[in-house]
Design an enzyme around this catalytic site. Sequence first.
Site, mmCIF file in Angstrom:
data_model
loop_
_atom_site.group_PDB
_atom_site.id
_atom_site.type_symbol
_atom_site.label_atom_id
_atom_site.label_comp_id
_atom_site.label_asym_id
_atom_site.label_seq_id
_atom_site.Cartn_x
_atom_site.Cartn_y
_atom_site.Cartn_z
ATOM 1 N N HIS A 72 -68.464 -9.482 4.478
ATOM 2 C CA HIS A 72 -68.643 -10.652 5.228
ATOM 3 C C HIS A 72 -68.464 -11.955 4.459
ATOM 4 C CE1 HIS A 72 -71.251 -8.769 8.703
ATOM 5 N NE2 HIS A 72 -70.060 -8.089 8.513
ATOM 6 N N PRO A 293 -88.180 -9.943 4.937
ATOM 7 C CA PRO A 293 -86.553 -9.444 4.912
ATOM 8 C C PRO A 293 -85.621 -10.582 5.581
ATOM 9 C CG PRO A 293 -87.992 -9.026 7.113
ATOM 10 C CD PRO A 293 -88.893 -9.488 6.067
ATOM 11 N N LYS A 297 -82.950 -9.657 0.984
ATOM 12 C CA LYS A 297 -83.079 -9.794 -0.467
ATOM 13 C C LYS A 297 -83.731 -8.664 -1.424
ATOM 14 C CE LYS A 297 -80.636 -13.839 -1.273
ATOM 15 N NZ LYS A 297 -79.333 -13.388 -1.751
ATOM 16 N N TYR A 385 -77.537 -17.303 -0.639
ATOM 17 C CA TYR A 385 -77.273 -16.241 0.095
ATOM 18 C C TYR A 385 -76.478 -15.149 -0.482
ATOM 19 C CZ TYR A 385 -76.536 -13.767 4.531
ATOM 20 O OH TYR A 385 -76.402 -12.786 5.593
HETATM 21 C C1 PHB Z 1 -79.917 -5.791 8.063
HETATM 22 O O1 PHB Z 1 -80.844 -5.109 8.030
HETATM 23 O O2 PHB Z 1 -79.080 -5.434 8.253
HETATM 24 C C2 PHB Z 1 -80.191 -7.366 7.706
HETATM 25 C C3 PHB Z 1 -81.649 -7.711 7.178
HETATM 26 C C4 PHB Z 1 -81.899 -9.015 6.914
HETATM 27 C C5 PHB Z 1 -80.856 -10.093 7.045
HETATM 28 C C6 PHB Z 1 -79.515 -9.902 7.274
HETATM 29 C C7 PHB Z 1 -79.282 -8.266 7.648
HETATM 30 O O3 PHB Z 1 -81.019 -11.249 6.418
#
Ligand code: PHB
Length: 392
Positions: A72, A293, A297, A385
């Site tokens: 991505h 979450p 990270k 990020y």
């Molecule tokens: C995911 O579980 O795919 C996920 C979780 C938190 C995020 C982005 C993706 O910030």
Amino acid sequence: MKTQVGIVGAGPSGLLLAQMLHLAGIDSVILESRPRSYIENRQRAGVLEHGVVRTLADCGVGARLAREGMVHEGIDIRFGETRHRLDVKALSGGQCVTVYPQHEIVKDLVAARLQTDRPLWFEARVTSLLDLETSRPRIRFEQDGETRELACDFVAGCDGFHGISRPAIPGGRIDSYGRDYPFAWLGILAEAAPASHEVIYAHHKRGFALQSMRSPTVSRLYLQCPVDDDVEQWSDDRIWSELHARFATHDGFRLNEGRIVQKSLTPMRSFVAAPMRHGRLMLAGDAAHIVPPTGAKGLNSAVGDVRVMAAALEAYYRHGDGDLLERYSEIALRRVWKTQRFAASLCTLLHRFHDEPRFHMRMQLAELEQIVEDPRAAELFARNYTGLPFDV
Ligand code: PHB
Ligand code: APR
């Protein structure tokens, strides 16, 4: 029984550490309380930082990730029912993230471990850590109904937030910092093609929502909900109507619906224990710190620790140099705290807080506008990020 490094826990931290030690010619034994099928199917986050993808490839476990991972280059941030794309690749100087489910990494690491013929024991539950302040610590564990002991030079506590390693450090020798957030995430897996091929972070007055994916045909979606909610309170219809409301945009975006195959609730917490070393015990990953979450990270932060720990052990065994081991906690925590800051600030930026909704929401919107309008704010966001540099 004896080894050089006794590893408690076969999550991403313990398995990656074992692989790095193997590549450096260092012996280890991994003790995991759960069966293999459990750890290989546990649903967790799925976004890997640029440097984590490189680390896995350098360790020889990146082949399937390179084939199946979804690279991505940007994310979609929504607020005021308007979408804004952040080109995180351009903003970070060329770093992308890769969406690849965490349990697939665990499968790849378990397969790599089994190939080395070095020990990985499932259903081996560690009950205590002994003599940590000596040069010959021991790990006591239960396996096949018997109590056994493993003598080692070092113990790697990779046993997650609820493990026994952190509590094995005597009170007064470790501090903890943290906060619990007054909301949770309801997460679903749905057999629906993701409506956007990039991750969507949606700020909404009804609460935060996130669209991610596990494959081109499976969506992973999350909804902010009250912390004491039960999955049973969330029928499929209620989930879809709430998701549609929170992702709606003025230009008519619509999520794809599909059969919901899994539902779960995740509480949100920031937590750091310091120092991350006590005598011959070193903690890594969730055993030492937890992030909310938002930003995905958790695993990425664990990889930072493991890189430092593996380099420190290699310097010790190869050159007899204990300096990095001495400084393990200090070095690992530098990156841990920056990642904590990013995850906590993203969590605070995007969720609805019930104690001060009106003022807090205006602050959130002002900050979100700044991120999408000011390239310097966007750059800092994108660097965090896609992943801060590793210290080692
Ligand atoms: C995911 O579980 O795919 C996920 C979780 C938190 C995020 C982005 C993706 O910030
Ligand atoms: N004995 C043996 N194994 C144990 C014990 C014990 N007493 N206690 C816990 N374990 C095992 C758990 O069963 C689990 O498989 O330790 C492992 C810890 O793994 P994770 O919780 O995944 O922790 P970690 O490897 O640090 O994860 C890194 O990935 O999924 C994320 O939330 C996770 O963000 C974290 C990151």
